[in-house]
Write a protein that holds these residues in place. Structure first.
Motif, mmCIF file in Angstrom:
data_model
loop_
_atom_site.group_PDB
_atom_site.id
_atom_site.type_symbol
_atom_site.label_atom_id
_atom_site.label_comp_id
_atom_site.label_asym_id
_atom_site.label_seq_id
_atom_site.Cartn_x
_atom_site.Cartn_y
_atom_site.Cartn_z
ATOM 1 N N LYS A 30 0.529 -0.995 -0.246
ATOM 2 C CA LYS A 30 0.014 -0.112 0.007
ATOM 3 C C LYS A 30 0.668 1.217 0.490
ATOM 4 O O LYS A 30 0.355 2.194 -0.135
ATOM 5 N N LYS A 31 2.505 0.875 -0.175
ATOM 6 C CA LYS A 31 3.273 1.976 -0.356
ATOM 7 C C LYS A 31 2.517 2.873 -0.965
ATOM 8 O O LYS A 31 2.683 4.740 -1.033
ATOM 9 N N SER A 32 2.517 2.756 -2.312
ATOM 10 C CA SER A 32 2.264 3.792 -3.641
ATOM 11 C C SER A 32 0.976 4.173 -3.200
ATOM 12 O O SER A 32 0.548 4.801 -4.482
ATOM 13 N N VAL A 33 0.428 3.676 -2.291
ATOM 14 C CA VAL A 33 -1.208 4.479 -2.806
ATOM 15 C C VAL A 33 -1.855 5.196 -2.132
ATOM 16 O O VAL A 33 -0.991 5.616 -1.157
ATOM 17 N N THR A 34 -1.963 6.260 -2.664
ATOM 18 C CA THR A 34 -2.600 7.448 -2.072
ATOM 19 C C THR A 34 -3.353 7.147 -0.917
ATOM 20 O O THR A 34 -4.536 6.733 -0.052
ATOM 21 N N THR A 35 -3.177 7.777 0.320
ATOM 22 C CA THR A 35 -4.148 7.078 1.451
ATOM 23 C C THR A 35 -5.393 7.477 1.258
ATOM 24 O O THR A 35 -5.975 9.179 0.681
ATOM 25 N N VAL A 36 -6.256 6.776 1.924
ATOM 26 C CA VAL A 36 -7.478 7.280 2.130
ATOM 27 C C VAL A 36 -8.259 7.770 2.781
ATOM 28 O O VAL A 36 -7.600 8.033 4.232
ATOM 29 N N ALA A 37 -9.819 8.251 2.592
ATOM 30 C CA ALA A 37 -10.360 8.252 4.285
ATOM 31 C C ALA A 37 -10.647 7.429 5.135
ATOM 32 O O ALA A 37 -10.532 6.324 4.795
ATOM 33 N N LYS A 38 -10.873 8.312 6.415
ATOM 34 C CA LYS A 38 -11.193 7.324 7.045
ATOM 35 C C LYS A 38 -11.523 7.651 8.050
ATOM 36 O O LYS A 38 -12.163 9.302 8.098
ATOM 37 N N PHE A 39 -12.995 7.438 8.812
ATOM 38 C CA PHE A 39 -13.758 7.876 10.542
ATOM 39 C C PHE A 39 -13.005 7.905 11.434
ATOM 40 O O PHE A 39 -12.138 7.727 11.402
ATOM 41 N N PRO A 40 -13.085 9.221 12.184
ATOM 42 C CA PRO A 40 -12.230 9.529 13.109
ATOM 43 C C PRO A 40 -12.460 8.200 13.999
ATOM 44 O O PRO A 40 -13.251 6.880 14.317
ATOM 45 N N GLY A 41 -11.196 8.572 15.367
ATOM 46 C CA GLY A 41 -11.263 7.267 16.051
ATOM 47 C C GLY A 41 -9.719 7.338 16.695
ATOM 48 O O GLY A 41 -9.299 8.368 17.081
ATOM 49 N N PRO A 42 -9.738 6.416 17.695
ATOM 50 C CA PRO A 42 -8.841 6.545 19.093
ATOM 51 C C PRO A 42 -7.388 6.476 18.401
ATOM 52 O O PRO A 42 -7.202 5.529 17.018
ATOM 53 N N LYS A 43 -6.657 6.938 18.469
ATOM 54 C CA LYS A 43 -4.813 6.103 17.770
ATOM 55 C C LYS A 43 -4.758 4.316 17.855
ATOM 56 O O LYS A 43 -5.004 4.062 18.730
ATOM 57 N N GLN A 44 -4.692 4.398 16.911
ATOM 58 C CA GLN A 44 -4.208 2.758 16.034
ATOM 59 C C GLN A 44 -2.716 2.723 16.712
ATOM 60 O O GLN A 44 -1.812 3.489 15.970
ATOM 61 N N TYR A 45 -2.453 1.780 17.285
ATOM 62 C CA TYR A 45 -0.519 0.928 17.521
ATOM 63 C C TYR A 45 -0.014 -0.052 16.426
ATOM 64 O O TYR A 45 -1.464 -0.899 15.669
ATOM 65 N N PRO A 46 0.594 0.008 16.271
ATOM 66 C CA PRO A 46 0.905 -1.079 14.961
ATOM 67 C C PRO A 46 0.275 -2.330 15.374
ATOM 68 O O PRO A 46 0.781 -2.437 17.413
ATOM 69 N N PHE A 47 0.093 -3.529 14.303
ATOM 70 C CA PHE A 47 0.051 -5.194 14.879
ATOM 71 C C PHE A 47 -1.467 -4.976 15.749
ATOM 72 O O PHE A 47 -2.659 -6.002 15.367
ATOM 73 N N VAL A 48 -1.485 -4.271 16.724
ATOM 74 C CA VAL A 48 -2.559 -4.824 17.750
ATOM 75 C C VAL A 48 -3.812 -3.366 17.611
ATOM 76 O O VAL A 48 -4.503 -4.147 18.408
ATOM 77 N N GLY A 49 -3.629 -2.337 16.471
ATOM 78 C CA GLY A 49 -4.433 -1.666 17.244
ATOM 79 C C GLY A 49 -4.767 -1.116 18.708
ATOM 80 O O GLY A 49 -4.177 -0.044 18.659
ATOM 81 N N ARG A 50 -6.131 -1.258 19.063
ATOM 82 C CA ARG A 50 -6.297 -0.754 20.059
ATOM 83 C C ARG A 50 -6.562 -1.683 21.647
ATOM 84 O O ARG A 50 -8.247 -1.696 22.245
ATOM 85 N N ILE A 51 -5.972 -3.173 21.005
ATOM 86 C CA ILE A 51 -6.835 -3.587 21.745
ATOM 87 C C ILE A 51 -5.946 -4.353 23.104
ATOM 88 O O ILE A 51 -6.942 -5.033 23.823
ATOM 89 N N HIS A 52 -4.876 -3.283 22.922
ATOM 90 C CA HIS A 52 -4.238 -3.158 24.292
ATOM 91 C C HIS A 52 -4.931 -2.612 25.542
ATOM 92 O O HIS A 52 -5.194 -2.918 26.928
ATOM 93 N N ASP A 53 -6.345 -1.517 24.675
ATOM 94 C CA ASP A 53 -6.952 -1.153 26.056
ATOM 95 C C ASP A 53 -8.063 -1.177 25.759
ATOM 96 O O ASP A 53 -9.129 -0.459 27.027
ATOM 97 N N LEU A 54 -8.496 -2.402 25.461
ATOM 98 C CA LEU A 54 -9.895 -2.690 25.128
ATOM 99 C C LEU A 54 -10.804 -4.003 26.385
ATOM 100 O O LEU A 54 -10.510 -4.858 26.100
ATOM 101 N N PRO A 55 -11.498 -2.912 26.749
ATOM 102 C CA PRO A 55 -12.259 -3.724 28.078
ATOM 103 C C PRO A 55 -12.575 -5.076 28.182
ATOM 104 O O PRO A 55 -13.313 -5.062 26.588
#
Length: 533
Positions: A30-55
């Motif tokens: 995807k490096k050469s692909v233009t950044t696509v629109a996203k909905f807002p949301g909490p900061k995502q971390y590599p590999f895990v997303g936000r699973i580490h603080d999702l109870p």
């Protein structure tokens, strides 16, 4: 068990590493692909997303926190699974109703085996021929039973319930779930004695399908461990086998009674066998596969009818004890309409305060606070944002029920919102509204093509329970015999299943008069023989 879990988690690390490598490779593509629109949301971390603080427990509170920060539609990720969380009714309608042909799939629940393709769990299936057949049959069966207000079974079982509550009030939570299980088992097979087993089976099934249940529902690579070292897989194999055998045995017992002419015609089993006869199958002989299909269809309707009602009723008992002013208002209304006779469904139009307390209970403490997940069945674009096939959409009930424009003072128990003009949820006439069949706040039953089919039985069963209970008893928090102060009740302490029940709590009960105590015992004796109590 914790040590074993850690060992198995380490054994699952190769799978996690493999997933990470796959993600890195996808990023490179995807490096050469233009950044696509996203909905807002909490900061995502590599590999895990936000699973580490999702109870795993009370996840809806975290989603509400993020909704307050990021808006009525936001997205997050848990490892490689994307979630879109909706906290606005109009957005939910746009996605899950108007685009229901796209967003009516069900996500894979790792610890339930073959639930998307098999015959066992119609509400959790993908949309295919099996799902269509079972849903159509269940809808027709439920609609026919509603025409007769479920044949008076709710009232009869309440006579039993009130008698047990008078004799042994400490077990009120057990009796409440059993009440729901008995009503459904009577409707399914004419065997109310299966009520407790029905409730227990429903509770165990919910545990296995919930994020708060087996760790394999969140750390999914663990599911793929070999069976000799996989306690979660082995438990599920055993649980499902026992549940299906129980459903099939009840089905075959009902068939034997149908052939003998002793199965009541107000059961769903009778309805099924009568259809076979109309098709020319007088002997009711079927292949085992067909019997399994039918027994699962009836059995799952039976199971769902327990878990969707017992939790709200337990929260209702809690709400009445914690809000004595509304308990008193509802009881004054009941006394004015019914006097010393026990309420029935015929009193529905004349008891709007009772209905408002019930309706507000489900808003205040939703039985499905996360909402039931939908899954995108193909790629789509919504408001300029691409949504990939497989994305999970959650219309978060906890947040929807606290939108201030629709539900002012949403964190507090306010039944007057359904009774007084000026509140956004008020509807007339009060002889009809509020209810659980139509009108405001029906999103509690889901959306679009996956809407729950049980609104009518919820409406009848909860009304009969609430009105009869308040006719019979006064309640409040239990007083500690040592300190003399009320025992605290945590209104947010739940089992955190997909469909909730509150954790055990204590109440005190007092029958409202000697005359009502006499009537409760007389009613109990009246139904003992018929209900096999």
């Amino acid at each position: 068990m914790e040590g074993l879990t850690l060992i198995l988690l380490y054994l699952a690390i190769p799978s996690l590493v493999y997933s990470a490598i796959q993600q890195i490779l996808s990023w490179k593509k995807k490096k050469s692909v233009t950044t696509v629109a996203k909905f807002p949301g909490p900061k995502q971390y590599p590999f895990v997303g936000r699973i580490h603080d999702l109870p795993r427990f009370s996840m809806w509170l975290k989603f509400k926190e993020w909704a307050d920060e990021h808006g009525p539609i936001f997205q997050t990720r848990a490892v490689d699974q994307t979630f879109i969380i909706v906290s606005d009714e109009k957005i939910a309608e746009e996605l899950l109703v108007k685009r229901g042909h796209i967003y009516s799939g069900r996500p894979q629940i790792r610890s339930l085996i073959n639930h998307k393709e098999g015959v066992g769990y119609s509400a959790l299936m993908d949309r295919h021929d099996t799902w269509k057949t079972q849903r159509k049959w269940a809808h027709a069966a439920m609609a026919e039973a509603y025409k007769h207000h479920f044949y008076g079974h709710c009232e009869k079982e309440m006579k039993r319930y009130l008698g047990l509550l008078l004799i042994d009030p400490a077990r009120f939570l057990d009796y409440t779930r059993e009440y729901c299980g008995r009503v459904m088992s009577r409707l399914a097979w004419d065997d109310a004695t299966q009520g407790k087993a029905n409730g227990d089976s429903a509770d165990t099934t919910l545990h296995c399908m919930s994020v708060s249940g087996p760790i394999t529902n969140t750390v999914t690579p663990l599911w793929h461990l070999p069976s000799f070292m996989n306690p979660w897989y082995n438990f599920e194999i055993k649980r499902e086998k026992e549940q299906r055998a129980w459903w099939l045995n009840n089905f075959r017992l009902a068939k034997d009674r149908m052939l003998k002419g002793t199965l009541p015609n107000d059961t769903w089993a009778y309805r099924y066998f009568e259809q076979l006869k109309r098709e020319g199958n007088e002997s009711l002989d079927q292949e085992e596969e067909q019997e399994i299909f039918a027994s699962c269809m009836i059995g799952f309707v039976n199971l769902v009818g327990v878990v969707t009602i017992s939790g709200p009723l337990k929260f209702f008992l809690m709400a009445m004890a914690l809000h004595p002013e509304w308990q008193r208002k509802a009881q004054e209304e009941i006394d004015r309409v019914c006097g010393d006779r026990m309420p029935t469904m015929k009193d529905f139009p004349d008891l709007p305060t009772v209905r408002a307390c019930l309706k507000e209970t489900v808003r205040w403490r939703s039985g499905v606070p996360l909402g039931v997940p939908h899954q995108a069945e193909r790629d789509d674009v919504f408001r300029g944002v691409p949504i990939k096939k497989g994305t999970i959409i959650l219309a978060c009930e906890w947040s929807l029920n606290r939108v201030p424009e629709k539900y002012p003072d949403g964190d507090n128990f306010r039944p007057e919102r359904w009774l007084e003009p000026g509140w956004p949820t008020y509807q007339e006439p009060l002889t009809r509204y509020p209810n659980f069949r139509e009108g405001q706040a029906m999103h509690s039953f889901g959306w679009g093509r996956r809407t729950c089919l049980g609104q009518n039985i919820v409406d009848d069963e909860m009304f009969v329970f609430g009105a009869s209970y308040l006719w019979a008893f006064k309640s409040g928090p239990k007083i500690c015999p040592r300190t003399g102060v009320p025992v605290p009740i945590d209104t947010q302490a739940t089992n955190s299943h997909v469909i909730l029940e509150p954790l055990p709590y204590h109440l005190s009960f007092k029958v409202r008069s000697e005359e009502r105590a006499r009537l409760i015992l007389s009613n109990y004796q009246e139904v003992m023989g018929e209900l096999k109590v």
